[in-house]
Scaffold this motif. Sequence first.
Motif, PDB file in Angstrom:
ATOM      1  N   ALA A  32      43.459  52.917  33.710  1.00  0.00           N
ATOM      2  CA  ALA A  32      43.734  53.738  32.530  1.00  0.00           C
ATOM      3  C   ALA A  32      42.531  53.863  31.604  1.00  0.00           C
ATOM      4  CB  ALA A  32      44.924  53.151  31.759  1.00  0.00           C
ATOM      5  N   HIS A  33      41.555  52.949  31.740  1.00  0.00           N
ATOM      6  CA  HIS A  33      40.378  52.959  30.871  1.00  0.00           C
ATOM      7  C   HIS A  33      39.113  53.445  31.586  1.00  0.00           C
ATOM      8  CE1 HIS A  33      43.106  50.770  28.288  1.00  0.00           C
ATOM      9  NE2 HIS A  33      42.321  51.143  27.299  1.00  0.00           N
ATOM     10  N   GLY A  34      39.270  54.132  32.709  1.00  0.00           N
ATOM     11  CA  GLY A  34      38.143  54.787  33.363  1.00  0.00           C
ATOM     12  C   GLY A  34      37.177  53.888  34.099  1.00  0.00           C
ATOM     13  N   ILE A  35      37.604  52.698  34.451  1.00  0.00           N
ATOM     14  CA  ILE A  35      36.740  51.788  35.205  1.00  0.00           C
ATOM     15  C   ILE A  35      36.596  52.302  36.635  1.00  0.00           C
ATOM     16  CG2 ILE A  35      36.613  49.437  36.141  1.00  0.00           C
ATOM     17  CD1 ILE A  35      35.966  49.666  33.117  1.00  0.00           C
ATOM     18  N   LYS A  36      35.401  52.189  37.198  1.00  0.00           N
ATOM     19  CA  LYS A  36      35.122  52.680  38.560  1.00  0.00           C
ATOM     20  C   LYS A  36      35.349  51.602  39.622  1.00  0.00           C
ATOM     21  CE  LYS A  36      33.324  56.676  37.249  1.00  0.00           C
ATOM     22  NZ  LYS A  36      34.317  57.584  36.798  1.00  0.00           N
ATOM     23  N   MET A  37      34.981  50.343  39.290  1.00  0.00           N
ATOM     24  CA  MET A  37      35.090  49.256  40.258  1.00  0.00           C
ATOM     25  C   MET A  37      35.545  47.978  39.575  1.00  0.00           C
ATOM     26  SD  MET A  37      31.742  49.800  42.599  1.00  0.00           S
ATOM     27  CE  MET A  37      30.794  50.642  41.347  1.00  0.00           C
ATOM     28  N   ILE A  38      36.354  47.205  40.284  1.00  0.00           N
ATOM     29  CA  ILE A  38      36.790  45.908  39.789  1.00  0.00           C
ATOM     30  C   ILE A  38      36.197  44.836  40.687  1.00  0.00           C
ATOM     31  CG2 ILE A  38      38.734  44.413  39.230  1.00  0.00           C
ATOM     32  CD1 ILE A  38      40.477  46.866  38.937  1.00  0.00           C
ATOM     33  N   ILE A  39      35.567  43.854  40.066  1.00  0.00           N
ATOM     34  CA  ILE A  39      34.989  42.717  40.768  1.00  0.00           C
ATOM     35  C   ILE A  39      35.946  41.536  40.604  1.00  0.00           C
ATOM     36  CG2 ILE A  39      33.049  41.089  40.830  1.00  0.00           C
ATOM     37  CD1 ILE A  39      32.223  43.969  41.514  1.00  0.00           C
ATOM     38  N   ALA A  40      36.174  40.806  41.693  1.00  0.00           N
ATOM     39  CA  ALA A  40      36.976  39.578  41.635  1.00  0.00           C
ATOM     40  C   ALA A  40      36.199  38.464  42.313  1.00  0.00           C
ATOM     41  CB  ALA A  40      38.322  39.782  42.320  1.00  0.00           C
ATOM     42  N   GLN A  41      36.355  37.256  41.801  1.00  0.00           N
ATOM     43  CA  GLN A  41      35.692  36.077  42.361  1.00  0.00           C
ATOM     44  C   GLN A  41      36.750  34.994  42.592  1.00  0.00           C
ATOM     45  OE1 GLN A  41      33.028  35.683  39.070  1.00  0.00           O
ATOM     46  NE2 GLN A  41      31.501  37.023  39.962  1.00  0.00           N
ATOM     47  N   PRO A  42      37.572  35.190  43.627  1.00  0.00           N
ATOM     48  CA  PRO A  42      38.708  34.286  43.841  1.00  0.00           C
ATOM     49  C   PRO A  42      38.368  33.048  44.662  1.00  0.00           C
ATOM     50  CG  PRO A  42      38.750  36.009  45.470  1.00  0.00           C
ATOM     51  CD  PRO A  42      37.571  36.311  44.575  1.00  0.00           C
ATOM     52  N   VAL A  43      39.284  32.085  44.627  1.00  0.00           N
ATOM     53  CA  VAL A  43      39.270  30.979  45.577  1.00  0.00           C
ATOM     54  C   VAL A  43      39.940  31.488  46.859  1.00  0.00           C
ATOM     55  CG1 VAL A  43      39.237  29.174  43.805  1.00  0.00           C
ATOM     56  CG2 VAL A  43      41.426  30.033  44.650  1.00  0.00           C
ATOM     57  N   ALA A  44      39.809  30.736  47.933  1.00  0.00           N
ATOM     58  CA  ALA A  44      40.284  31.181  49.258  1.00  0.00           C
ATOM     59  C   ALA A  44      41.759  31.570  49.265  1.00  0.00           C
ATOM     60  CB  ALA A  44      40.020  30.089  50.296  1.00  0.00           C
ATOM     61  N   SER A  45      42.586  30.837  48.551  1.00  0.00           N
ATOM     62  CA  SER A  45      44.027  31.098  48.586  1.00  0.00           C
ATOM     63  C   SER A  45      44.408  32.440  47.966  1.00  0.00           C
ATOM     64  CB  SER A  45      44.784  29.970  47.873  1.00  0.00           C
ATOM     65  OG  SER A  45      44.400  29.906  46.509  1.00  0.00           O
ATOM     66  N   ARG A  46      43.485  33.072  47.256  1.00  0.00           N
ATOM     67  CA  ARG A  46      43.786  34.356  46.614  1.00  0.00           C
ATOM     68  C   ARG A  46      43.253  35.566  47.387  1.00  0.00           C
ATOM     69  NH1 ARG A  46      46.137  36.301  43.242  1.00  0.00           N
ATOM     70  NH2 ARG A  46      44.537  37.139  41.883  1.00  0.00           N
ATOM     71  N   ILE A  47      42.472  35.345  48.426  1.00  0.00           N
ATOM     72  CA  ILE A  47      41.846  36.466  49.137  1.00  0.00           C
ATOM     73  C   ILE A  47      42.889  37.425  49.701  1.00  0.00           C
ATOM     74  CG2 ILE A  47      40.475  37.103  51.169  1.00  0.00           C
ATOM     75  CD1 ILE A  47      38.754  34.625  50.600  1.00  0.00           C
ATOM     76  N   LYS A  48      43.881  36.933  50.408  1.00  0.00           N
ATOM     77  CA  LYS A  48      44.887  37.797  51.044  1.00  0.00           C
ATOM     78  C   LYS A  48      45.645  38.622  50.004  1.00  0.00           C
ATOM     79  CE  LYS A  48      47.890  39.131  54.315  1.00  0.00           C
ATOM     80  NZ  LYS A  48      48.494  40.324  53.746  1.00  0.00           N
ATOM     81  N   ALA A  49      46.036  37.999  48.904  1.00  0.00           N
ATOM     82  CA  ALA A  49      46.774  38.721  47.855  1.00  0.00           C
ATOM     83  C   ALA A  49      45.933  39.853  47.277  1.00  0.00           C
ATOM     84  CB  ALA A  49      47.192  37.759  46.747  1.00  0.00           C
ATOM     85  N   LEU A  50      44.640  39.625  47.089  1.00  0.00           N
ATOM     86  CA  LEU A  50      43.773  40.675  46.561  1.00  0.00           C
ATOM     87  C   LEU A  50      43.526  41.758  47.613  1.00  0.00           C
ATOM     88  CD1 LEU A  50      41.316  38.523  44.432  1.00  0.00           C
ATOM     89  CD2 LEU A  50      43.021  40.157  43.595  1.00  0.00           C
ATOM     90  N   GLU A  51      43.415  41.374  48.872  1.00  0.00           N
ATOM     91  CA  GLU A  51      43.290  42.394  49.931  1.00  0.00           C
ATOM     92  C   GLU A  51      44.524  43.289  49.943  1.00  0.00           C
ATOM     93  OE1 GLU A  51      40.351  40.291  53.222  1.00  0.00           O
ATOM     94  OE2 GLU A  51      42.502  39.946  53.375  1.00  0.00           O
ATOM     95  N   ASP A  52      45.701  42.704  49.729  1.00  0.00           N
ATOM     96  CA  ASP A  52      46.941  43.491  49.683  1.00  0.00           C
ATOM     97  C   ASP A  52      46.936  44.497  48.533  1.00  0.00           C
ATOM     98  OD1 ASP A  52      47.836  42.067  51.885  1.00  0.00           O
ATOM     99  OD2 ASP A  52      49.232  40.807  50.739  1.00  0.00           O
ATOM    100  N   LEU A  53      46.134  44.243  47.509  1.00  0.00           N
ATOM    101  CA  LEU A  53      46.015  45.146  46.362  1.00  0.00           C
ATOM    102  C   LEU A  53      44.808  46.090  46.499  1.00  0.00           C
ATOM    103  CD1 LEU A  53      46.877  42.645  43.492  1.00  0.00           C
ATOM    104  CD2 LEU A  53      48.294  44.546  44.308  1.00  0.00           C
ATOM    105  N   GLY A  54      44.176  46.088  47.671  1.00  0.00           N
ATOM    106  CA  GLY A  54      43.092  47.033  47.925  1.00  0.00           C
ATOM    107  C   GLY A  54      41.687  46.508  47.709  1.00  0.00           C
TER     108      GLY A  54
END
Length: 194
Positions: free
Chosen positions: A145-167
Amino acid sequence: MEILLKNPLHFMETRFEIRNSEFLLMKLDYPERLDEMGALRVLAWKDEQGVSQDFFSHKAWLDDEDLLAHHWVILHNKEIVAAARMSFHQDYSSIPHADLFDGSILEGYGNGPYASLNRLVVAPEYRGNGFSTLLDEARINFATAHGIKMIIAQPVASRIKALEDLGFLYLGKIRPLYQMPERQIYFMIKELGK
């Protein structure tokens, strides 16, 4: 329990129930409840493997980025049981921990503005309820909603699959944070508006 926050208007406040208990997901106004969020970060991480026991002996984990970032919490009986932040950046070099990952890998993805997802935390007794996904969706909707082009995430291993599910796409590992010297952190990106 499944709550979808696809409407960008839902990034401000959403009530939901789990096992007959009411919860509230909300975006905070600065500098509301920062000390509580910092204390929750320590509570949630202090007993995890690979963290600095010296660092997590402090009462709260707060930094300068907290003063500039957007914050979301999940409340139960007015107590913060989960929290997350997101900050906006015009260039990659100003993203938290940018020095721990080779930013040249992003050259094929264009330029900012960027959003950075970080400091996601859920109190140990509330884990397994989908709170991380709710906080991720709220932050993604807000960035969109605020015009951001890219989102960066720096997760631990247990969060990788959940973030992949969100694109999000997995791009590699980053060097360890000094707060978590023996815990591997990863680097992911999500392009918005495509």
